[in-house]
Design a protein around this motif. Structure first.
Motif, PDB file in Angstrom:
ATOM      1  N   ILE A 229     -27.668  28.542  -3.757  1.00 40.87           N
ATOM      2  CA  ILE A 229     -26.438  28.068  -3.244  1.00 40.87           C
ATOM      3  C   ILE A 229     -25.303  29.149  -3.672  1.00 40.87           C
ATOM      4  O   ILE A 229     -24.247  29.431  -2.960  1.00 40.87           O
ATOM      5  CB  ILE A 229     -25.932  26.834  -3.308  1.00 40.87           C
TER       6      ILE A 229
ATOM      7  N   ASP B 223     -31.940  25.263   2.334  1.00 41.43           N
ATOM      8  CA  ASP B 223     -31.006  24.037   2.185  1.00 41.43           C
ATOM      9  C   ASP B 223     -29.665  24.509   1.658  1.00 41.43           C
ATOM     10  O   ASP B 223     -28.535  23.932   2.047  1.00 41.43           O
ATOM     11  CB  ASP B 223     -31.741  23.021   1.125  1.00 41.43           C
TER      12      ASP B 223
ATOM     13  N   HIS C  35     -27.689  26.022   4.573  1.00 42.23           N
ATOM     14  CA  HIS C  35     -27.140  24.987   5.421  1.00 42.23           C
ATOM     15  C   HIS C  35     -26.150  23.783   4.932  1.00 42.23           C
ATOM     16  O   HIS C  35     -25.318  23.311   5.704  1.00 42.23           O
ATOM     17  CB  HIS C  35     -28.316  23.905   5.860  1.00 42.23           C
ATOM     18  N   SER C  36     -26.385  23.693   3.516  1.00 35.59           N
ATOM     19  CA  SER C  36     -25.269  22.735   3.065  1.00 35.59           C
ATOM     20  C   SER C  36     -23.836  23.223   2.872  1.00 35.59           C
ATOM     21  O   SER C  36     -22.848  22.510   2.952  1.00 35.59           O
ATOM     22  CB  SER C  36     -25.715  22.607   1.574  1.00 35.59           C
TER      23      SER C  36
ATOM     24  N   VAL D 267     -29.060  18.772   6.672  1.00 35.44           N
ATOM     25  CA  VAL D 267     -28.416  19.290   5.181  1.00 35.44           C
ATOM     26  C   VAL D 267     -26.972  19.517   5.793  1.00 35.44           C
ATOM     27  O   VAL D 267     -26.702  20.390   6.541  1.00 35.44           O
ATOM     28  CB  VAL D 267     -29.132  20.403   4.503  1.00 35.44           C
ATOM     29  N   GLY D 268     -25.929  19.189   4.727  1.00 38.00           N
ATOM     30  CA  GLY D 268     -24.481  19.260   5.006  1.00 38.00           C
ATOM     31  C   GLY D 268     -23.821  18.197   5.779  1.00 38.00           C
ATOM     32  O   GLY D 268     -22.482  18.435   5.877  1.00 38.00           O
TER      33      GLY D 268
ATOM     34  N   LEU E 251     -22.721  13.943   0.966  1.00 33.73           N
ATOM     35  CA  LEU E 251     -23.495  14.844   1.858  1.00 33.73           C
ATOM     36  C   LEU E 251     -24.787  14.895   1.527  1.00 33.73           C
ATOM     37  O   LEU E 251     -25.367  14.965   0.471  1.00 33.73           O
ATOM     38  CB  LEU E 251     -22.487  16.224   1.361  1.00 33.73           C
TER      39      LEU E 251
ATOM     40  N   TRP F 146     -27.597  16.804   0.741  1.00 31.89           N
ATOM     41  CA  TRP F 146     -27.704  17.861  -0.102  1.00 31.89           C
ATOM     42  C   TRP F 146     -29.057  18.594  -0.027  1.00 31.89           C
ATOM     43  O   TRP F 146     -28.897  20.078   0.038  1.00 31.89           O
ATOM     44  CB  TRP F 146     -27.487  17.566  -1.534  1.00 31.89           C
ATOM     45  N   GLU F 147     -30.126  17.872  -0.191  1.00 27.12           N
ATOM     46  CA  GLU F 147     -31.504  18.593   0.091  1.00 27.12           C
ATOM     47  C   GLU F 147     -32.380  17.864   0.947  1.00 27.12           C
ATOM     48  O   GLU F 147     -32.112  16.582   1.048  1.00 27.12           O
ATOM     49  CB  GLU F 147     -32.247  18.871  -1.135  1.00 27.12           C
TER      50      GLU F 147
ATOM     51  N   ARG G  29     -18.287  20.480  -1.017  1.00 29.06           N
ATOM     52  CA  ARG G  29     -19.421  21.386  -0.601  1.00 29.06           C
ATOM     53  C   ARG G  29     -19.075  22.749  -1.501  1.00 29.06           C
ATOM     54  O   ARG G  29     -20.044  23.632  -2.054  1.00 29.06           O
ATOM     55  CB  ARG G  29     -19.284  21.982   0.665  1.00 29.06           C
TER      56      ARG G  29
END
Length: 389
Positions: free
Chosen positions: A84, A132, A135-136, A314-315, A327, A329-330, A384
């Motif tokens: 991330i 992930d 996308h998060s 995700v997100g 949110l 998350w995964e 985020r």
């Protein structure tokens, strides 16, 4: 005339077969009919068939998806917390690349494809490391940067979709490039229409539709742009029933890339806030899109897209059965309804709570609903950012 001779590599399940062609002759099919399976196509290839004649009017096209093919070997993924950080930097750099491209187009300067290709390759690598993570963060939006962010998000979603369908890595990069340039013609649309904070009048909409015409000429000026990347741009507003634009293509006249692009473009537009509308939750957007299935959007590809991202991607923002808001998350490929959720707010008491990760796969809690980002007056994007700092 509805029949056409195509290469054996373009033959798909559901096409109505009339004749075979090997290296020497054309061979009429004793019992013309639709191709029932990929095994039949593989046999034709092994038998030396190089071309086939197909009746497109009697063809029915389907995209067969095996959801298990999307399951990742988590032991081979880069740790989410590590990826991330990379994804945050990558998105920042990629947005700068897209903005630079748009600035060049606005200034009527040549588009350099090299940095765009570099960004596409880096995004494919991040999606392979741990999708992930990217996308998060990709849901981070700013209203005044919609064109750049929408273009980049379409590319990321297309690559994710293509990866789900089993496309090779080189094709995924082409899809990302196609997403980045897919709305390039909007740089030639009048700004007062492009940024109008309300519904367009009929004559304004006709002008907006010209962005597809402008795109074609602008794409022709970009050296070494692939056909696949072009089709993302030139076909994303075409509809299966022929009521799309700019050419009014119908059915199989729209390539698979074009059909995928239409799905992704609509989804990203619906889930983004604009100066004239608020964002929808992914679940609400997909519900609308399902109503377009069959006549506007390819029904089988739409089903595949939903399987790919899930109703709670995700997100996205969700409310749990204990009234905690968080949110996604995964993801959890074993059960898309039970992802890892990063919670931070209680909707019953309308107050922030300590950030907590809840793995629904090992909890009795469930997702109550998808939530529109604007529903609560809270700074969602701050949560985020946290993992990237």
């Amino acid at each position: 005339m509805s029949s056409k001779t195509i290469a054996i590599g373009d033959l798909k399940v559901g096409m109505f077969l009339l004749a075979f062609h090997d290296a020497k002759q054309k061979i009429a099919v004793k019992k013309p009919g639709r191709v029932p399976s990929q095994q039949v196509i593989d046999k034709l290839i092994n038998d030396g068939i190089i071309e086939v004649t197909v009746d497109f009017e009697r063809s029915t096209f389907t995209t067969k998806i095996e959801p298990a093919s999307w399951k990742r070997d988590k032991s081979k993924l880069v740790a989410f917390d590590n990826e991330i950080t990379r994804a945050h930097r990558l998105l920042k750099e990629s947005k700068a690349t897209v903005n630079k491209m748009l600035e060049n187009v606005f200034a009527e300067q040549a588009v350099d494809l090299e940095p765009i290709n570099k960004a596409a390759d880096d995004i494919v690598e991040s999606l392979s490391n741990n999708s992930d993570a990217l996308h998060s963060l990709s849901a981070l939006r700013t209203k005044d940067a919609y064109l750049a962010e929408h273009s980049l998000n379409v590319g990321v979603l297309l690559a994710t979709f293509g990866k789900y369908l089993g496309w090779p890595r080189s094709d995924l990069a082409q899809l990302i490039v196609g997403g980045i340039v897919h709305d390039i013609g909007k740089t030639r649309v009048k700004l007062e229409i492009l940024n109008k904070p309300g519904r367009l009048e009929p004559e304004e909409f006709e002008h907006m539709k010209l962005h597809q015409v402008y795109s074609k000429s602008l794409l022709n000026e970009i050296e070494n742009l692939t056909q696949m990347s072009r089709e993302v741009s030139t076909m994303h507003h075409e509809k299966l029933d022929g009521n799309g634009y700019p050419l009014g293509l119908k059915g199989e006249q729209i390539s698979e890339v074009g059909r995928m692009s239409s799905i992704v473009d609509i989804y990203d537009a619906l889930t983004a806030s604009r100066c004239y509308k608020k964002a929808m939750s992914p679940a609400a957007a997909l519900k609308i899109m399902m109503g377009l299935s069959g006549h506007h959007l390819d029904s089988e590809l739409l089903k595949a897209f939903i399987l790919c991202i899930g109703f709670y991607p995700v997100g996205s923002l969700v409310e749990l059965s204990n009234n905690l808001l968080g949110l996604v998350w995964e993801s959890n490929e074993d059960d898309m309804k039970k992802p890892l959720v990063k919670t931070f707010y209680n909707t019953q008491y309308n107050k922030y709570y300590e950030v907590k990760m809840i793995d629904l796969a090992t909890s009795n809690l469930t997702i109550k609903r998808g939530v529109n980002p604007f529903e609560y007056n809270i700074d969602i994007d701050a949560y985020r950012h946290q993992a990237a700092n």
